[in-house]
Design a protein around this motif. Structure first.
Motif, PDB file in Angstrom:
ATOM      1  N   GLY A 102       0.830  -1.198   0.000  1.00  0.00           N
ATOM      2  CA  GLY A 102       0.000   0.000   0.000  1.00  0.00           C
ATOM      3  C   GLY A 102       0.865   1.248   0.000  1.00  0.00           C
ATOM      4  O   GLY A 102       2.099   1.179   0.029  1.00  0.00           O
ATOM      5  N   PRO A 103       0.248   2.407  -0.005  1.00  0.00           N
ATOM      6  CA  PRO A 103       1.001   3.659  -0.109  1.00  0.00           C
ATOM      7  C   PRO A 103       1.598   4.150   1.205  1.00  0.00           C
ATOM      8  O   PRO A 103       2.217   5.201   1.248  1.00  0.00           O
ATOM      9  CB  PRO A 103      -0.059   4.642  -0.606  1.00  0.00           C
ATOM     10  N   PHE A 104       1.459   3.379   2.294  1.00  0.00           N
ATOM     11  CA  PHE A 104       1.894   3.858   3.598  1.00  0.00           C
ATOM     12  C   PHE A 104       3.356   4.277   3.622  1.00  0.00           C
ATOM     13  O   PHE A 104       3.707   5.346   4.105  1.00  0.00           O
ATOM     14  CB  PHE A 104       1.626   2.791   4.673  1.00  0.00           C
ATOM     15  N   TRP A 105       4.244   3.432   3.122  1.00  0.00           N
ATOM     16  CA  TRP A 105       5.671   3.741   3.217  1.00  0.00           C
ATOM     17  C   TRP A 105       6.026   4.980   2.404  1.00  0.00           C
ATOM     18  O   TRP A 105       6.815   5.804   2.855  1.00  0.00           O
ATOM     19  CB  TRP A 105       6.518   2.542   2.782  1.00  0.00           C
ATOM     20  N   ALA A 106       5.437   5.123   1.235  1.00  0.00           N
ATOM     21  CA  ALA A 106       5.701   6.316   0.424  1.00  0.00           C
ATOM     22  C   ALA A 106       5.229   7.567   1.162  1.00  0.00           C
ATOM     23  O   ALA A 106       5.935   8.584   1.200  1.00  0.00           O
ATOM     24  CB  ALA A 106       5.008   6.203  -0.931  1.00  0.00           C
ATOM     25  N   LEU A 107       4.049   7.487   1.777  1.00  0.00           N
ATOM     26  CA  LEU A 107       3.531   8.627   2.535  1.00  0.00           C
ATOM     27  C   LEU A 107       4.401   8.919   3.761  1.00  0.00           C
ATOM     28  O   LEU A 107       4.572  10.076   4.143  1.00  0.00           O
ATOM     29  CB  LEU A 107       2.092   8.356   2.975  1.00  0.00           C
ATOM     30  N   LEU A 108       4.935   7.881   4.350  1.00  0.00           N
ATOM     31  CA  LEU A 108       5.768   8.054   5.534  1.00  0.00           C
ATOM     32  C   LEU A 108       7.139   8.632   5.192  1.00  0.00           C
ATOM     33  O   LEU A 108       7.652   9.491   5.918  1.00  0.00           O
ATOM     34  CB  LEU A 108       5.929   6.703   6.239  1.00  0.00           C
ATOM     35  N   THR A 109       7.739   8.178   4.110  1.00  0.00           N
ATOM     36  CA  THR A 109       9.108   8.609   3.806  1.00  0.00           C
ATOM     37  C   THR A 109       9.195   9.893   2.997  1.00  0.00           C
ATOM     38  O   THR A 109      10.226  10.561   3.046  1.00  0.00           O
ATOM     39  CB  THR A 109       9.878   7.505   3.060  1.00  0.00           C
ATOM     40  N   ALA A 110       8.164  10.250   2.267  1.00  0.00           N
ATOM     41  CA  ALA A 110       8.226  11.475   1.454  1.00  0.00           C
ATOM     42  C   ALA A 110       8.598  12.705   2.285  1.00  0.00           C
ATOM     43  O   ALA A 110       9.451  13.496   1.852  1.00  0.00           O
ATOM     44  CB  ALA A 110       6.914  11.683   0.698  1.00  0.00           C
ATOM     45  N   PRO A 111       8.016  12.907   3.472  1.00  0.00           N
ATOM     46  CA  PRO A 111       8.444  14.072   4.267  1.00  0.00           C
ATOM     47  C   PRO A 111       9.910  14.011   4.694  1.00  0.00           C
ATOM     48  O   PRO A 111      10.571  15.052   4.811  1.00  0.00           O
ATOM     49  CB  PRO A 111       7.519  14.038   5.493  1.00  0.00           C
ATOM     50  N   PHE A 112      10.435  12.810   4.911  1.00  0.00           N
ATOM     51  CA  PHE A 112      11.849  12.687   5.264  1.00  0.00           C
ATOM     52  C   PHE A 112      12.738  13.072   4.089  1.00  0.00           C
ATOM     53  O   PHE A 112      13.785  13.683   4.271  1.00  0.00           O
ATOM     54  CB  PHE A 112      12.164  11.273   5.762  1.00  0.00           C
ATOM     55  N   HIS A 113      12.313  12.714   2.872  1.00  0.00           N
ATOM     56  CA  HIS A 113      13.051  13.147   1.692  1.00  0.00           C
ATOM     57  C   HIS A 113      12.967  14.664   1.558  1.00  0.00           C
ATOM     58  O   HIS A 113      13.936  15.306   1.153  1.00  0.00           O
ATOM     59  CB  HIS A 113      12.509  12.474   0.430  1.00  0.00           C
ATOM     60  N   ALA A 114      11.815  15.234   1.885  1.00  0.00           N
ATOM     61  CA  ALA A 114      11.652  16.688   1.806  1.00  0.00           C
ATOM     62  C   ALA A 114      12.566  17.397   2.803  1.00  0.00           C
ATOM     63  O   ALA A 114      13.174  18.426   2.478  1.00  0.00           O
ATOM     64  CB  ALA A 114      10.193  17.069   2.069  1.00  0.00           C
ATOM     65  N   LEU A 115      12.670  16.857   4.002  1.00  0.00           N
ATOM     66  CA  LEU A 115      13.471  17.499   5.048  1.00  0.00           C
ATOM     67  C   LEU A 115      14.966  17.251   4.909  1.00  0.00           C
ATOM     68  O   LEU A 115      15.776  18.148   5.183  1.00  0.00           O
ATOM     69  CB  LEU A 115      13.008  17.015   6.423  1.00  0.00           C
TER      70      LEU A 115
END
Length: 168
Positions: A79-92
C-alpha cells in the motif's frame, strides 16, 4: 487506580531513557551501514520502498499532485503507507537512502519505550522488573538492529503494533 503526575513523569522519563539507549545502539551501526550502502545492495522490495517515497516527494515538489495521487493508487506490491511516511523525510533531509531509512531508525528507538510502557501498564509496579528484559530483547537483537537501517516496514510495523497494544 489512576496514576499520579509523578508516576506519569517517571514513566515518560523511563521511556525517554529507553529511546536514548536504543539510539545509542543504533546510530553507530547505522553510520557503518550507510557508509557501505549502495543502491545495488538493496533487494528489489527495499529499493522499491525507497523509490516510492522518492517518486512521491518528487511529484509533490514539482506540484504534480494528480500524478502523486495516481502514483499512490498504483502501489500494487504494498500500500502507499511507506511512500507517505518517507516522502516528508526526503523533503526534510534530501533524497537518498539515509532519509528513506529514518522512519525505521525512529521506530527502533521508540519501540523499546512503547514495550516498557506497555509492560508497566499491564503489570503495574512490576514493570520495573520488565526493564532489563526489554533492554535485552530490543537492544541486543541483531535482527531488530539490522532492520533499523532498512527502508522497509519491519521496524515501523513493530513499533505501531506495540503502540496499538499500549493504547488498547
Amino acid at each position: 487506580m489512576p496514576e499520579t503526575r509523578r508516576e506519569r513523569a517517571a514513566a515518560l522519563l523511563g521511556a525517554a531513557a529507553f529511546a536514548g539507549a536504543a539510539l545509542a545502539v543504533a546510530l553507530p551501526f547505522r553510520g557503518r551501514v550507510l557508509a557501505q550502502a549502495e543502491a545495488l545492495h538493496y533487494s528489489w522490495d527495499a529499493a522499491l520502498h525507497v523509490l516510492a517515497g522518492l517518486d512521491l516527494w518528487d511529484d509533490v515538489r514539482r506540484g504534480a499532485l494528480l500524478s502523486a495521487l495516481f502514483r499512490l493508487a498504483a502501489q500494487h506490491w504494498w500500500g502507499p503507507f511507506w511512500a507517505l511516511l518517507t516522502a516528508p523525510f526526503h523533503a526534510l533531509f534530501g533524497p537518498g537512502l539515509a532519509a528513506a531509512t529514518l522512519p525505521s531508525l525512529l521506530a527502533f528507538a521508540a519501540a523499546p519505550a512503547a514495550a516498557w510502557l506497555f509492560a508497566r501498564r499491564v503489570t503495574g509496579a512490576a514493570g520495573l522488573v520488565a526493564a532489563p528484559f526489554v533492554l535485552v530483547l530490543f537492544l541486543r537483537s541483531p535482527l531488530l538492529l539490522e532492520a533499523s537501517a532498512w527502508p522497509m516496514f519491519e521496524s515501523t510495523g513493530g513499533f505501531l503494533s506495540l503502540s496499538a497494544w499500549l493504547l488498547f
